[in-house]
Design an enzyme around this catalytic site. Structure first.
Site, PDB file in Angstrom:
ATOM      1  N   GLU A  96      80.153  54.478  80.037  1.00 50.78           N
ATOM      2  CA  GLU A  96      80.063  53.076  79.630  1.00 50.78           C
ATOM      3  C   GLU A  96      80.483  52.871  78.178  1.00 50.78           C
ATOM      4  O   GLU A  96      80.350  53.763  77.358  1.00 50.78           O
ATOM      5  CB  GLU A  96      78.599  52.614  79.711  1.00 50.78           C
ATOM      6  CG  GLU A  96      77.960  52.843  81.031  1.00 50.78           C
ATOM      7  CD  GLU A  96      76.461  52.597  80.989  1.00 50.78           C
ATOM      8  OE1 GLU A  96      75.816  52.804  82.011  1.00 50.78           O
ATOM      9  OE2 GLU A  96      75.943  52.215  79.923  1.00 50.78           O
ATOM     10  N   CYS A 109      80.509  50.168  71.069  1.00 49.17           N
ATOM     11  CA  CYS A 109      79.598  51.291  71.243  1.00 49.17           C
ATOM     12  C   CYS A 109      80.188  52.189  72.326  1.00 49.17           C
ATOM     13  O   CYS A 109      80.409  51.748  73.453  1.00 49.17           O
ATOM     14  CB  CYS A 109      78.237  50.743  71.651  1.00 49.17           C
ATOM     15  SG  CYS A 109      77.071  52.013  72.097  1.00 49.17           S
ATOM     16  N   CYS A 116      73.554  63.303  79.756  1.00 52.01           N
ATOM     17  CA  CYS A 116      73.081  63.813  78.467  1.00 52.01           C
ATOM     18  C   CYS A 116      72.058  64.909  78.726  1.00 52.01           C
ATOM     19  O   CYS A 116      71.261  64.814  79.660  1.00 52.01           O
ATOM     20  CB  CYS A 116      72.430  62.674  77.670  1.00 52.01           C
ATOM     21  SG  CYS A 116      71.891  63.171  76.018  1.00 52.01           S
ATOM     22  N   CYS A 120      65.516  62.604  76.598  1.00 53.45           N
ATOM     23  CA  CYS A 120      64.546  61.663  76.028  1.00 53.45           C
ATOM     24  C   CYS A 120      63.902  60.887  77.187  1.00 53.45           C
ATOM     25  O   CYS A 120      64.597  60.416  78.087  1.00 53.45           O
ATOM     26  CB  CYS A 120      65.227  60.695  75.059  1.00 53.45           C
ATOM     27  SG  CYS A 120      66.007  61.517  73.659  1.00 53.45           S
ATOM     28  N   CYS A 123      65.129  57.231  78.290  1.00 57.00           N
ATOM     29  CA  CYS A 123      66.560  56.930  78.296  1.00 57.00           C
ATOM     30  C   CYS A 123      67.173  57.169  79.674  1.00 57.00           C
ATOM     31  O   CYS A 123      66.962  58.225  80.286  1.00 57.00           O
ATOM     32  CB  CYS A 123      67.248  57.804  77.245  1.00 57.00           C
ATOM     33  SG  CYS A 123      69.033  57.567  77.187  1.00 57.00           S
ATOM     34  N   CYS A 337      71.288  51.841  77.223  1.00 57.05           N
ATOM     35  CA  CYS A 337      72.058  53.071  77.347  1.00 57.05           C
ATOM     36  C   CYS A 337      72.005  53.711  78.741  1.00 57.05           C
ATOM     37  O   CYS A 337      70.948  54.091  79.220  1.00 57.05           O
ATOM     38  CB  CYS A 337      71.419  53.997  76.328  1.00 57.05           C
ATOM     39  SG  CYS A 337      72.305  55.435  75.959  1.00 57.05           S
TER      40      CYS A 337
HETATM   41  N1  SAH Z   1      72.178  60.614  71.706  1.00 57.37           N
HETATM   42  C1  SAH Z   1      72.311  59.728  70.595  1.00 57.37           C
HETATM   43  C2  SAH Z   1      73.137  58.475  70.887  1.00 57.37           C
HETATM   44  C3  SAH Z   1      72.990  57.786  72.210  1.00 57.37           C
HETATM   45  S1  SAH Z   1      71.546  56.849  72.552  1.00 57.37           S
HETATM   46  C4  SAH Z   1      70.977  59.353  70.044  1.00 57.37           C
HETATM   47  O1  SAH Z   1      69.956  59.742  70.627  1.00 57.37           O
HETATM   48  O2  SAH Z   1      70.909  58.728  68.987  1.00 57.37           O
HETATM   49  C5  SAH Z   1      71.658  55.421  71.511  1.00 57.37           C
HETATM   50  C6  SAH Z   1      70.290  54.891  71.095  1.00 57.37           C
HETATM   51  O3  SAH Z   1      69.659  54.192  72.196  1.00 57.37           O
HETATM   52  C7  SAH Z   1      69.315  55.973  70.665  1.00 57.37           C
HETATM   53  O4  SAH Z   1      68.623  55.537  69.529  1.00 57.37           O
HETATM   54  C8  SAH Z   1      68.404  56.050  71.870  1.00 57.37           C
HETATM   55  O5  SAH Z   1      67.179  56.661  71.548  1.00 57.37           O
HETATM   56  C9  SAH Z   1      68.313  54.612  72.278  1.00 57.37           C
HETATM   57  N2  SAH Z   1      67.805  54.341  73.617  1.00 57.37           N
HETATM   58  C10 SAH Z   1      67.949  55.063  74.735  1.00 57.37           C
HETATM   59  N3  SAH Z   1      67.316  54.472  75.773  1.00 57.37           N
HETATM   60  C11 SAH Z   1      66.805  53.335  75.295  1.00 57.37           C
HETATM   61  C12 SAH Z   1      66.043  52.278  75.881  1.00 57.37           C
HETATM   62  N4  SAH Z   1      65.689  52.287  77.159  1.00 57.37           N
HETATM   63  N5  SAH Z   1      65.669  51.252  75.068  1.00 57.37           N
HETATM   64  C13 SAH Z   1      66.014  51.243  73.768  1.00 57.37           C
HETATM   65  N6  SAH Z   1      66.723  52.193  73.161  1.00 57.37           N
HETATM   66  C14 SAH Z   1      67.110  53.237  73.912  1.00 57.37           C
END
Ligand code: SAH
Length: 345
Positions: A96, A109, A116, A120, A123, A337
């Site tokens: 995406e 973005c 990934c 997390c 995510c 994301c």
């Molecule tokens: N891997 C990198 C970049 C991709 S994620 C990172 O972790 O920074 C981009 C951002 O979106 C990160 O800050 C991530 O923690 C956040 N993110 C992921 N899922 C999310 C969600 N459901 N709500 C809000 N932010 C989210």
């Protein structure tokens, strides 16, 4: 030619490698610049490189693969002009990219991996683990395709889509160089931001390789224990080491770090958490970007209310830590994301 058998994608080569290819073909050196320029414009086939002689186009088409990205789906937010693209890669995988309008300029973005490996808990991108890294050209082509589709200029890019950029450092770095190259896009490094979940070696390397680019660090918790509960990466790179690396980054680059903090209702969003965060970041050249967690299907965590987010920001500000609550762009179009991809699997 060796690469002839491998059928490697022509766009997978660095400029030096391209120069070598043209030398071996007995072509003049300027061919490399011609081809690089075409690729930076997102050309769809070697046949479209109209300033190359036909015999060279034929030779290149025979020897190299030339993949493209297909737009599988596009969503346009009615409220704020945010556009989300789902791309199909040559091997059928999907990633995406999101186009957003900000006061300082249009921002894209982009994704750096399919899936990934970081896991997390909140995510959508990591639910099925990492499928593969993206090649640098697959990042570049997200950019050129968005440009072609929207017809609008893009002044900034952020690597905040699917994937962990520092888990694919080599290709990400090739991509950033191509974006900066005056024969490519010619974008200033200052307008490029890389976001990491906290891979310490990547942060340190990045501070040396791209001192002018921006860094965002996904923090989401102010103690090691609470961070580890939602971000497995904290096992390998504990919070204390992460903060140390961030301080080294700032010493080397003099750049302000953005700390991302997703507010999860009842988990990391009360006043005590804000005070703890302020204590952790005291004296650092930084900015905190707060975003109420976007809901993700299959994940039983909820975002905090807007009021809670504003209160959290105020507490940080009172303690001298600059903080903003991010505008939630595109919340009507699966903007979190990795969500669009999951919803179409
Ligand atoms: N891997 C990198 C970049 C991709 S994620 C990172 O972790 O920074 C981009 C951002 O979106 C990160 O800050 C991530 O923690 C956040 N993110 C992921 N899922 C999310 C969600 N459901 N709500 C809000 N932010 C989210």
């Amino acid at each position: 030619m060796k690469s002839c058998n491998a059928m490697k994608d022509l766009k997978d080569h660095t400029r030096e490698e391209l120069r070598e290819i043209f030398r071996s073909l007995g072509e003049p050196a300027y061919r490399e610049q011609q081809v690089f320029r075409w690729m930076a414009r997102g050309v769809e086939s070697v046949g479209d490189m109209t300033d190359l002689p036909a015999r060279l186009r034929d030779a290149l088409s025979e020897c190299f693969a030339f993949g493209t990205l297909e737009v599988e789906r596009e969503q346009v937010s009615k409220s704020d002009g945010t556009r989300k693209f789902l791309f199909r890669l040559p091997d059928g995988q999907k990633v995406e990219a999101v186009f957003m309008k900000y006061s300082y300029g249009n921002t894209l973005c982009l994704s750096t991996q399919v899936g990934c490996a970081m896991g997390c808990r909140f995510c959508a991108s990591g639910i099925d683990g990492k499928i593969r890294d993206l090649a640098a050209w697959e990042m570049l082509y997200q950019y050129t395709a968005c440009l072609a589709k929207t017809g609008e200029p893009v002044s900034h890019i952020v690597l905040m889509g699917m994937g962990e950029p520092f888990d694919n450092y080599g290709e990400v770095s090739k991509f950033l160089h191509a974006m900066h190259d005056p024969d490519g896009i010619g974008m200033s490094y200052r307008n490029m931001t890389v976001s990491t979940c906290g891979l310490v070696p990547g942060i340190l390397q990045f501070s040396l390789d791209f001192p002018q680019a921006g860094l965002a660090v996904s923090l989401h918790a102010a103690s090691q224990e609470e961070r580890l509960a939602i971000m497995p990466v904290a096992q390998a790179w504990p919070l204390e080491e992460l903060i140390e690396a961030c301080k080294t980054y700032t010493e080397r680059t003099r750049r302000r770090i953005t700390f991302e903090y997703a507010l999860i209702s009842g988990a990391n969003d009360d006043d005590a958490h804000a005070l703890q965060l302020a204590e952790l970041l005291k004296g650092m050249l930084c900015h905190v970007n707060l975003i109420p967690l976007n809901p993700v299907s299959d994940i039983a965590l909820a975002g905090s209310s807007r009021d809670r987010a504003v209160r959290f920001a105020e507490t940080l500000e009172r303690k001298g830590i600059p903080a903003t609550v991010r505008r939630q762009l595109g919340s009507d179009i699966d903007a979190a994301c990795g969500q669009l991809r999951r919803n179409t699997l």
